[in-house]
Design a protein around this motif. Structure first.
Motif, PDB file in Angstrom:
ATOM      1  N   ASP A 111       0.687  -1.100   0.157  1.00  0.00           N
ATOM      2  CA  ASP A 111       0.269   0.001  -0.081  1.00  0.00           C
ATOM      3  C   ASP A 111       0.551   1.228  -0.065  1.00  0.00           C
ATOM      4  O   ASP A 111       0.656   1.970  -1.025  1.00  0.00           O
ATOM      5  N   ALA A 112       1.832   1.225   0.594  1.00  0.00           N
ATOM      6  CA  ALA A 112       2.926   2.241   0.534  1.00  0.00           C
ATOM      7  C   ALA A 112       3.908   2.896  -0.582  1.00  0.00           C
ATOM      8  O   ALA A 112       3.613   4.001  -0.697  1.00  0.00           O
ATOM      9  N   LEU A 113       3.840   1.675  -1.267  1.00  0.00           N
ATOM     10  CA  LEU A 113       4.709   1.625  -2.530  1.00  0.00           C
ATOM     11  C   LEU A 113       3.872   2.282  -3.636  1.00  0.00           C
ATOM     12  O   LEU A 113       3.588   3.697  -3.523  1.00  0.00           O
ATOM     13  N   ASN A 114       1.986   1.731  -3.277  1.00  0.00           N
ATOM     14  CA  ASN A 114       1.464   2.457  -4.636  1.00  0.00           C
ATOM     15  C   ASN A 114       1.270   3.815  -3.891  1.00  0.00           C
ATOM     16  O   ASN A 114       0.042   4.475  -4.539  1.00  0.00           O
ATOM     17  N   ALA A 115       1.049   4.101  -3.300  1.00  0.00           N
ATOM     18  CA  ALA A 115       1.028   5.757  -2.251  1.00  0.00           C
ATOM     19  C   ALA A 115       2.030   6.905  -3.144  1.00  0.00           C
ATOM     20  O   ALA A 115       2.305   7.565  -2.259  1.00  0.00           O
ATOM     21  N   LYS A 116       3.327   6.108  -3.571  1.00  0.00           N
ATOM     22  CA  LYS A 116       4.651   6.285  -3.178  1.00  0.00           C
ATOM     23  C   LYS A 116       5.050   6.469  -2.124  1.00  0.00           C
ATOM     24  O   LYS A 116       6.012   7.885  -2.407  1.00  0.00           O
ATOM     25  N   GLN A 117       4.879   6.840  -1.556  1.00  0.00           N
ATOM     26  CA  GLN A 117       5.878   6.984   0.018  1.00  0.00           C
ATOM     27  C   GLN A 117       7.062   6.034  -0.225  1.00  0.00           C
ATOM     28  O   GLN A 117       8.127   6.721   0.444  1.00  0.00           O
ATOM     29  N   PHE A 118       7.907   5.293  -1.141  1.00  0.00           N
ATOM     30  CA  PHE A 118       9.222   5.216  -1.716  1.00  0.00           C
ATOM     31  C   PHE A 118       8.988   4.132  -2.669  1.00  0.00           C
ATOM     32  O   PHE A 118       8.133   5.020  -3.393  1.00  0.00           O
ATOM     33  N   ASP A 119       9.976   4.170  -3.435  1.00  0.00           N
ATOM     34  CA  ASP A 119      10.169   4.096  -4.898  1.00  0.00           C
ATOM     35  C   ASP A 119      10.161   2.443  -4.836  1.00  0.00           C
ATOM     36  O   ASP A 119      10.003   2.411  -6.058  1.00  0.00           O
ATOM     37  N   LEU A 120      11.018   1.736  -3.738  1.00  0.00           N
ATOM     38  CA  LEU A 120      10.816   0.568  -4.323  1.00  0.00           C
ATOM     39  C   LEU A 120      10.764  -0.769  -2.918  1.00  0.00           C
ATOM     40  O   LEU A 120      11.044   0.222  -1.933  1.00  0.00           O
ATOM     41  N   ILE A 121      10.478  -1.301  -2.694  1.00  0.00           N
ATOM     42  CA  ILE A 121      11.148  -2.690  -1.587  1.00  0.00           C
ATOM     43  C   ILE A 121      11.578  -2.912  -1.662  1.00  0.00           C
ATOM     44  O   ILE A 121      12.014  -4.023  -2.808  1.00  0.00           O
ATOM     45  N   LEU A 122      12.770  -3.388  -0.831  1.00  0.00           N
ATOM     46  CA  LEU A 122      13.881  -4.242  -0.879  1.00  0.00           C
ATOM     47  C   LEU A 122      14.270  -4.956   0.607  1.00  0.00           C
ATOM     48  O   LEU A 122      14.377  -4.612   1.508  1.00  0.00           O
ATOM     49  N   SER A 123      13.042  -6.016   1.197  1.00  0.00           N
ATOM     50  CA  SER A 123      12.231  -6.248   2.132  1.00  0.00           C
ATOM     51  C   SER A 123      12.670  -7.426   3.385  1.00  0.00           C
ATOM     52  O   SER A 123      11.344  -8.410   3.386  1.00  0.00           O
ATOM     53  N   ALA A 124      13.096  -8.732   1.994  1.00  0.00           N
ATOM     54  CA  ALA A 124      12.472 -10.394   2.250  1.00  0.00           C
ATOM     55  C   ALA A 124      10.904 -10.361   1.166  1.00  0.00           C
ATOM     56  O   ALA A 124      10.421 -11.073   2.046  1.00  0.00           O
ATOM     57  N   LEU A 125      11.187  -9.954   1.125  1.00  0.00           N
ATOM     58  CA  LEU A 125       9.710  -9.585   0.505  1.00  0.00           C
ATOM     59  C   LEU A 125       9.783 -11.096  -0.954  1.00  0.00           C
ATOM     60  O   LEU A 125       9.448 -10.962  -1.964  1.00  0.00           O
ATOM     61  N   PRO A 126       8.251 -11.800  -0.510  1.00  0.00           N
ATOM     62  CA  PRO A 126       8.049 -12.909  -1.414  1.00  0.00           C
ATOM     63  C   PRO A 126       7.195 -12.665  -2.945  1.00  0.00           C
ATOM     64  O   PRO A 126       6.782 -11.407  -2.792  1.00  0.00           O
ATOM     65  N   TYR A 127       7.287 -14.018  -3.472  1.00  0.00           N
ATOM     66  CA  TYR A 127       6.801 -12.899  -4.533  1.00  0.00           C
ATOM     67  C   TYR A 127       5.016 -13.495  -5.105  1.00  0.00           C
ATOM     68  O   TYR A 127       4.867 -14.710  -4.139  1.00  0.00           O
ATOM     69  N   ASN A 128       4.390 -12.337  -5.187  1.00  0.00           N
ATOM     70  CA  ASN A 128       2.989 -12.727  -4.479  1.00  0.00           C
ATOM     71  C   ASN A 128       2.064 -12.406  -5.836  1.00  0.00           C
ATOM     72  O   ASN A 128       1.626 -11.282  -6.328  1.00  0.00           O
ATOM     73  N   PRO A 129       1.934 -13.456  -6.425  1.00  0.00           N
ATOM     74  CA  PRO A 129       1.347 -13.481  -7.714  1.00  0.00           C
ATOM     75  C   PRO A 129      -0.289 -12.302  -8.025  1.00  0.00           C
ATOM     76  O   PRO A 129      -0.276 -11.470  -8.918  1.00  0.00           O
ATOM     77  N   SER A 130      -0.854 -12.428  -6.952  1.00  0.00           N
ATOM     78  CA  SER A 130      -2.066 -11.723  -7.307  1.00  0.00           C
ATOM     79  C   SER A 130      -1.551 -10.222  -7.384  1.00  0.00           C
ATOM     80  O   SER A 130      -2.227  -8.940  -7.267  1.00  0.00           O
ATOM     81  N   LYS A 131      -0.279 -10.074  -6.809  1.00  0.00           N
ATOM     82  CA  LYS A 131       0.043  -8.686  -6.597  1.00  0.00           C
ATOM     83  C   LYS A 131       0.730  -7.835  -8.165  1.00  0.00           C
ATOM     84  O   LYS A 131       1.144  -7.016  -8.496  1.00  0.00           O
ATOM     85  N   THR A 132       0.676  -8.002  -8.912  1.00  0.00           N
ATOM     86  CA  THR A 132       1.447  -7.981 -10.481  1.00  0.00           C
ATOM     87  C   THR A 132       0.488  -7.016 -11.653  1.00  0.00           C
ATOM     88  O   THR A 132       1.245  -7.265 -12.067  1.00  0.00           O
ATOM     89  N   GLN A 133      -0.691  -7.126 -11.653  1.00  0.00           N
ATOM     90  CA  GLN A 133      -1.018  -5.946 -11.594  1.00  0.00           C
ATOM     91  C   GLN A 133      -1.249  -4.591 -10.711  1.00  0.00           C
ATOM     92  O   GLN A 133      -0.756  -3.406 -12.219  1.00  0.00           O
ATOM     93  N   ASP A 134      -0.525  -4.097  -9.668  1.00  0.00           N
ATOM     94  CA  ASP A 134      -0.123  -3.178  -9.550  1.00  0.00           C
ATOM     95  C   ASP A 134       1.545  -3.172  -9.433  1.00  0.00           C
ATOM     96  O   ASP A 134       2.233  -1.870  -9.741  1.00  0.00           O
TER      97      ASP A 134
END
Length: 221
Positions: A111-134
């Motif tokens: 949500d914070a990424l979509n709100a442009k609070q930062f440019d990218l996420i680098l935090s042991a984030l697993p791949y989530n197919p349901s998020k590929t639209q965003d």
């Protein structure tokens, strides 16, 4: 349709089938369109606003939840360490930019990424197919998956089927949380959600949960 040609002093008629002219015109139009797309230069792609800002300001904002050692962790004084930190530093060096770390709870990173609070996420984030639209995901740089952890004195739990009506600790918004929710109704799991995987494991050690579902690297660490 009929046309006439003069050959050897004699007028001869060639009979053309009705419809041949429209077909010829259609083929010509298709050929012209193909030539246009092949040889006319394409319009330049629209500049990426995020990348343009990074280049202009020389700052990249990275969203993190520093609670997943050895990927990323905060020692309590604001000093970060881990694989993701090393990767971020390498990117910053190659792009000649400075890093601005933005602390965010794991479940709020998207949500914070979509709100442009930062440019990218680098935090042991697993791949989530349901998020590929965003969002766009990079190639995976670590292969892992959630594991079920129980205390050493538990000799009866071999899987989720042995945890019906029992407490299962997870990190809110994590891959383990998603797996637990997937099977929650089937096995009637009582989910205990925590802010970090370490908190989930501590709850297991204290006896507040019968099991925990976390990523294996967190358990090993």
């Amino acid at each position: 349709m009929i046309d006439a040609i003069k050959k050897n002093g004699q007028l001869k008629f060639n009979r053309l089938r009705i419809g041949s002219l429209p077909i010829a015109l259609l083929l010509f139009a298709l050929a012209a369109m193909a030539a246009y797309w092949l040889f006319v230069p394409a319009a330049p792609p629209k500049p990426d606003d995020t990348w343009t800002r990074i280049q202009n300001e020389k700052i990249i904002r990275i969203g993190i939840d520093p609670s997943s050692p050895p990927f990323i962790a905060d020692d309590g004084t604001g000093k970060l360490s881990g694989l993701d930190v090393a990767l971020a530093n390498e990117l910053a060096q190659r792009w000649d930019v400075k890093i601005q770390w933005v602390y965010t709870g794991f479940d709020g990173l998207y949500d914070a990424l979509n709100a442009k609070q930062f440019d990218l996420i680098l935090s042991a984030l697993p791949y989530n197919p349901s998020k590929t639209q965003d969002v766009f995901f990079s190639r995976a740089y670590f292969n892992g998956g959630p594991v079920l952890i129980v205390r050493g004195d538990d000799t009866t739990t071999n899987g989720l089927e042995n945890l019906q009506n029992k407490n299962v600790a997870v990190e809110l918004g994590s891959n383990g949380d998603a797996v637990a929710r997937k099977w929650q109704k089937r096995y009637n799991l009582n989910l205990r959600e925590f802010n970090t995987s370490q908190d989930a494991l501590r709850a297991l050690q204290r006896g507040e949960a019968n099991a925990a579902i976390v990523d294996p690297i967190t358990f090993i660490d």
